[in-house]
Design an enzyme around this catalytic site. Structure first.
Site, PDB file in Angstrom:
ATOM      1  N   LYS A 219      10.353   0.161   9.605  1.00  0.00           N
ATOM      2  CA  LYS A 219       9.592   0.786  10.771  1.00  0.00           C
ATOM      3  C   LYS A 219       8.978  -0.313  11.622  1.00  0.00           C
ATOM      4  CE  LYS A 219       7.442   3.619  13.269  1.00  0.00           C
ATOM      5  NZ  LYS A 219       8.024   4.292  14.327  1.00  0.00           N
TER       6      LYS A 219
ATOM      7  N   LYS B  37      -0.567  -1.714  18.849  1.00  0.00           N
ATOM      8  CA  LYS B  37      -0.908  -1.731  17.391  1.00  0.00           C
ATOM      9  C   LYS B  37       0.384  -2.336  16.630  1.00  0.00           C
ATOM     10  CE  LYS B  37      -2.526   1.088  13.600  1.00  0.00           C
ATOM     11  NZ  LYS B  37      -2.871   2.364  13.388  1.00  0.00           N
TER      12      LYS B  37
ATOM     13  N   THR C   8       2.925   5.037  10.173  1.00  0.00           N
ATOM     14  CA  THR C   8       3.193   3.628  10.394  1.00  0.00           C
ATOM     15  C   THR C   8       1.889   2.885   9.982  1.00  0.00           C
ATOM     16  OG1 THR C   8       4.638   4.060  12.240  1.00  0.00           O
ATOM     17  CG2 THR C   8       3.908   1.871  11.995  1.00  0.00           C
TER      18      THR C   8
END
Length: 332
Positions: free
Chosen positions: A204, A279, A119
């Site tokens: 995502k 994050k 990611t």
């Protein structure tokens, strides 16, 4: 035994997610194919080689350059943008440099498929993808294809081989080939072609944005119930049969003891760390700013995560530890 590039697959990045993914990949590949592995953690490499030797040949390599020299398919599972830029673009050790060098020793460039499954920030994926695509066109006769294929499912999904993959690639004709490798690490029905390079990453990030916010929302709701003296398991059953149902309440309930084999029932260990959750929520906030989308819930959720992460009792735990943080906090 010598293996041709077409019979060789490389996997770079044996972290919390990459290690079990690579193990499942090795199990799924036929013994006639060689798996090359690469990571900065040398103990992880040697441990993997011992664990996986019964399922097929495994060799350790030092960097992406050698991966591109020896394999026609390279899968990376990297932790951040800096690692992606280094592994792909370093002029001495990078995948792109290795692909160029390999093409110079052949009569014509051999097709290579490279996939990043971490990611990573959208702008990094777009930038690296553009560099690889342009160089492939100018120096490699369009033989190098880059795909972003981030995953959802966390460490448990990686271990069980049930991950969802969100794929972005400019050449949709390679999707069947992409899927043939990813299906060893995930649910074959959960591999989605989302669009061009960067689309997989955007899907995502948006998914994680929602997941992070619902982790806090579900924790707040269940904490209200517990504070009111309600049975959290019965409350969960009612929520899951009603409009409040979500992945957090049904698959990774934040209240200890409500569900078995989830992080909350083992001290919030072994899941998606709250730092990583914050994050990726930040990535979603950044993506919203990039496209001009108004948001409301990202700021308060990030502030809640920041406060929880600042307390040693919750630091480094699964993100659903925000329930424990709420439960043990005074109402402000």
């Amino acid at each position: 035994m010598a293996f041709s590039p077409s019979d060789t697959v490389a996997f770079v990045g044996l972290g919390v997610m990459g290690y079990p993914m690579a193990k499942n990949l090795r199990k799924g590949l036929p013994p006639s194919k060689l798996l090359l592995i690469c990571d900065v953690n040398t103990s992880a490499l040697s441990h993997f080689q011992r664990e996986a030797e019964a399922t097929g040949p495994v060799e350790i390599i030092p960097n992406g350059f050698e991966a591109a020299q020896r394999a026609s398919t390279i899968i990376t599972m990297l932790p951040d943008s800096s690692a992606v830029k280094t592994v792909y673009l370093d002029p001495t050790t990078g995948i792109l440099a290795g692909a160029i060098a390999a093409s110079q020793s052949a009569s014509s460039p051999e097709p290579k498929l490279v996939m990043e499954c971490g990611t990573i920030e959208t702008d990094t994926i777009l930038s690296v993808g553009q560099t690889l695509t342009e160089t492939s066109a100018s120096k490699l006769s369009d033989s190098l294809v880059f795909v972003d294929a981030p995953v959802s499912g966390g460490p448990m999904g990686a271990q069980d081989g049930t991950l969802t993959f969100m794929v972005g690639c400019n050449n949709s004709s390679v999707f069947d080939t992409v899927k043939s490798y990813l299906q060893h690490m995930g649910n074959p029905n959960g591999i989605f072609l989302c669009g061009d390079i960067g689309a997989g990453t955007a899907f995502k990030i948006i998914n994680n944005y929602l997941s992070a916010i619902t982790s806090l929302a579900a924790s707040e709701a269940l904490n209200i119930g517990v504070k009111a003296g309600l049975d959290p398991k019965l409350l969960t059953d009612v929520i899951n049969a009603s409009g409040g149902q979500c992945w957090v309440t049904s698959k990774s309930n934040p209240v200890p003891g409500v569900q078995e084999n989830v992080p909350s029932s083992r001290g919030y260990e072994g899941g998606f760390r709250i730092e990583l959750c914050a994050k990726v929520l930040g990535m979603g906030k950044k993506l919203a700013e990039m496209v001009g989308a108004r948001t409301v819930l990202d700021g308060p959720t990030l502030e809640a995560f920041k406060e929880a992460m600042g307390d040693q009792r919750y630091k480094g735990k699964d993100a659903r530890v925000v329930y424990k943080w709420l439960n043990e906090s005074e109402r402000k």
